[in-house]
Scaffold this active site. Structure first.
Site, short mmCIF file in Angstrom:
data_model
loop_
_atom_site.label_atom_id
_atom_site.label_comp_id
_atom_site.label_asym_id
_atom_site.label_seq_id
_atom_site.Cartn_x
_atom_site.Cartn_y
_atom_site.Cartn_z
N GLU A 49 0.63 -1.19 -0.23
CA GLU A 49 -0.11 0.03 -0.22
C GLU A 49 1.23 1.24 -0.03
OE1 GLU A 49 -2.93 0.66 3.26
OE2 GLU A 49 -4.01 -1.55 1.68
N ASP A 60 -6.48 9.17 10.16
CA ASP A 60 -5.26 9.14 11.02
C ASP A 60 -5.05 9.09 11.78
OD1 ASP A 60 -4.10 6.75 8.49
OD2 ASP A 60 -4.47 8.68 7.01
N TYR A 175 -11.48 -4.11 2.05
CA TYR A 175 -10.51 -4.05 3.01
C TYR A 175 -11.13 -3.85 4.79
CZ TYR A 175 -6.64 -1.43 5.13
OH TYR A 175 -5.55 -0.76 6.51
#
Ligand SMILES: Cc1ncc(COP(=O)(O)O)c(C=O)c1O
Lengths: 271, 410
Positions: A49, A60, A175
């Protein structure tokens, strides 16, 4: 056949899950991230990735926030990230590359042109964190036209009926964000992951990888056995960032440290 | 008395947005991570339910009247108008609300919704601290846990508000990422929310963020315009010749504009913060100097570089220091219904002093931007014309900042 499909088919034959390490483009500079990218497959990365630095990475945690900031400081752009991947592809034609990032740089680049350029640079899949299925029709048709997989994200908060609808359009792999939270903070338990996989297997035949909060070889082994692969990001970045000098520049230890971390994860996934 | 619009204009109403997916033209939407998406759908459902629930409306009206202190007056600023020698300026006195700004209108609505949804922990972002104070206030009122995210720069320049939040029992988290202003606080509040979705309600303070926030916050703030539209007709017998409001995320402006949107002959003016000047590179004017992009869950005009990285905004006023604007404004700009103009830091400082001296009202620096534009416009208009200015907040919190700019040591 796509690199992603070839990769998961091969791993299935080998009877193991995938290791998907993450690298933030241009962290802490272009040369270092290209050198690391080139050596990741040999250290045990099955798919990679590549994170595109963004000014406002709202999903994040601190580790990737700082990595993005270093990347931007080193001049990272979406275009520059595609060129990095293009350079990688000169030497490697089999390791799938998944571009991961936020939507605004893509929107700004122009979705159609972006998908064309991503494809010709050698990108295989796209994860756009803040582009849920409800909004993805802006990008999906162009990605499809270029043979890029739009990787669908699922979360512990996704209800069963929603899983079925959003996975109907999924391609490549799925994912699973294994925790409710941001990257590099808490980890899911084995039980939570098992329960999630039961729900996911009922909703899709695609390979499912788990990410967020996987940092140790032990966790990577567990995750790659319960699901079809483990994504590791913050843990690698954190160890590598600890080798930077006081100006945030790479040192001789930076790349070996990241590679050693990837090797230890790869050994665990393969054992 | 309010003039009832003929039914035909309802058919072409500008007040029906957004569409069912939260889009205002190309703007708006729901650009959030999957973890949050089911929550956005749940919030939308809960909001749609209370919107038509008379009991909820009754409860909200009760708190607005007895706790917030509504309706707020519409004040004819005679000395200011006379001094300028043009249009008559009327101030919609949102600074008289409890906690000193319009922010409580929205917070009251959302906290009642959060309680109905069974949430026990509230997170919010704040710039000037007004939204943080309003949120901390209702959390004290209802006994809920309160976590406020505030940029470190703003913590520094809005100290009185930070202490007020502490007193009210809230936990204030200074955010050091980026320039340490509202944008960074918003990112951090979203991160908290993602990590605590079970018991936490994200109480957004402006008409931005993913659907349904822009529409919901607008609805709760529309009480401003609904009252003002009646009050101006009571006092002058007709609709105003201009309505002016300052724009950070755009909630006080949307609140006063929305009830006037279908009055095609009432010009509306949104005043962005030009900062040091539109072309100084130190500005917060996202419509004047931005282009459409995606941030904080919606598409809207954003200050960004050629690569789609969001750039830092600048304004003397912490509450306007944001590189984006609510998506409904972006749409109103695209269709040309609202005029978006700007005022610089210096113009706001001047207006701050002018209003204080002439009317005995110390405005928030945010609101001073709207006053600044009224000062520019009024003198180009005639004495029988009227302007409504949304005086969104009072300026006590800004006294230290203004003193510093005037070279006065407190
Ligand atoms: C008094 C006052 N006015 C205006 C604003 C700007 O916000 P909005 O544009 O959402 O009204 C703020 C924000 O903190 C404020 O405190």
């Amino acid at each position: 056949m796509s690199r992603i499909k070839t990769c998961f088919d091969r791993l299935k034959k080998e009877g193991r899950g995938a290791l998907l390490p993450y690298l933030e483009a241009f962290d802490p500079d272009r040369e270092t991230s290209l050198a690391l990218l080139r050596q990741m497959p040999e250290a045990g990365a099955d798919l990679i990735e590549v994170g595109v630095p963004f000014s406002d990475p709202s999903a994040d945690g601190p580790t990737i926030q700082l990595a993005a900031r270093r990347g931007l400081k080193a001049g990272a752009t979406l275009k520059g990230t595609l060129e990095l991947i293009q350079d990688f592809r000169r030497e490697n034609d089999h390791t799938p590359i998944i571009l991961m990032g936020y939507y605004n740089p893509i929107d700004s680049y122009g979705v159609e042109r972006f998908c064309k350029d991503a494809r010709s640079a050698g990108v295989d899949g796209l994860i756009v964190v803040d582009l849920p299925p409800e909004e993805s029709e802006e990008l999906a048709p162009h990605a499809r036209a270029e043979g890029l997989d739009m990787i669908t994200l699922t979360a512990p908060t996704t209800p069963d009926d929603r899983l079925k609808t959003i996975l109907r359009k999924a391609s490549g792999f799925v994912y699973h964000v294994s925790i409710t939270g941001i990257t590099g903070t808490r980890s899911a338990t084995e039980e939570q992951l098992k329960a999630a996989m039961t729900r996911l297997r009922a909703a899709t035949d695609l390979p499912v990888v788990a990410g967020f909060g996987i940092s140790t070889p032990e966790q990577a082994r567990t995750a790659s056995r319960i699901s079809d692969g483990a994504v590791v990001a913050s843990a690698i970045i954190k160890e590598m960032a600890a080798t930077y000098d006081e100006h945030g520049h790479a040192t001789a230890r930076s790349i070996p440290t990241a590679l050693e971390k990837i090797r230890s994860l790869a050994r665990a996934v393969r054992s | 008395m309010p003039v009832n619009k003929p039914i035909t204009s309802q058919l072409n109403s500008l007040r029906t947005g957004p569409d069912e997916r939260g889009h205002f033209g190309i703007h708006g939407g729901r650009f959030v991570a999957e973890t949050l998406m089911p929550l956005m759908l749940e919030l939308e459902k809960a909001y749609n339910h209370v919107k038509t629930d008379p009991q909820f409306q009754e409860e909200l009206d009760y708190y607005l009247r007895h706790y917030v202190g509504r309706p707020s007056p519409l004040w004819h600023a005679r000395r200011l108008s006379e001094t300028l020698g043009g249009a008559q300026i009327y101030l919609k006195r949102e600074e008289l609300n409890h906690t000193g700004s319009h922010k409580l209108n929205n917070v009251m609505g959302q906290i009642l919704l959060a309680r109905r949804m069974g949430k026990t922990r509230i997170v919010a972002e704040t710039g000037a601290g007004q939204h943080g104070v309003a949120t901390a206030t209702v959390c004290a009122l209802f006994g809920l846990d309160c976590e406020i995210y505030m940029g470190a720069t703003d913590v520094e320049r809005q100290k009185p508000n930070v202490f007020r939040m502490h007193l009210l029992g809230a936990k204030v988290h200074p955010v050091t990422a980026g320039a340490g202003t509202l944008k960074d606080a918003m990112n951090e509040a979203m991160r908290d929310w993602v990590a605590n979705v079970e018991n936490t309600y994200f109480l957004v303070g402006t008409v931005a963020g993913p659907h349904p926030y822009p529409a919901m916050v607008r609805d709760f703030q529309s009480v401003i315009g609904t009252e003002a539209r009646e009050q101006i007709q009571e006092q002058t017998g007709r609709l105003p010749d201009a309505v002016i409001a300052a724009i950070g995320g755009g909630s006080n402006a949307m609140g006063i504009f929305h009830p006037f949107l279908d009055d095609a002959d009432v010009p509306l003016y949104g005043v962005e913060a030009a900062g040091l000047g539109l072309d100084s590179g130190k500005t917060a004017a996202s419509i004047a100097r931005g282009r459409p992009g995606v941030l904080h869950g919606n598409r809207t005009y954003l200050l960004q570089d050629e690569h789609g990285q969001i750039t830092e905004a600048h304004s003397i006023s912490a509450g306007l220091d944001y590189p984006g604007i609510g998506p409904e404004h972006s749409w109103l700009k695209d269709i040309g219904r609202v005029n978006y103009v700007s005022a610089t830091d210096d113009q706001a400082l001047d207006a701050f002093q002018t209003l204080t001296r002439l009317e005995g009202i110390i405005p928030a620096l945010e609101s001073a931007h709207a006053v600044a534009h009224a000062i520019v416009m009024a003198s180009t208009m005639t004495r029988d014309q009227t302007i409504i200015v949304n005086l969104s907040g009072r300026g006590d919190k800004d006294v230290p900042t203004v003193a510093a700019h005037l070279g006065v040591k407190l």
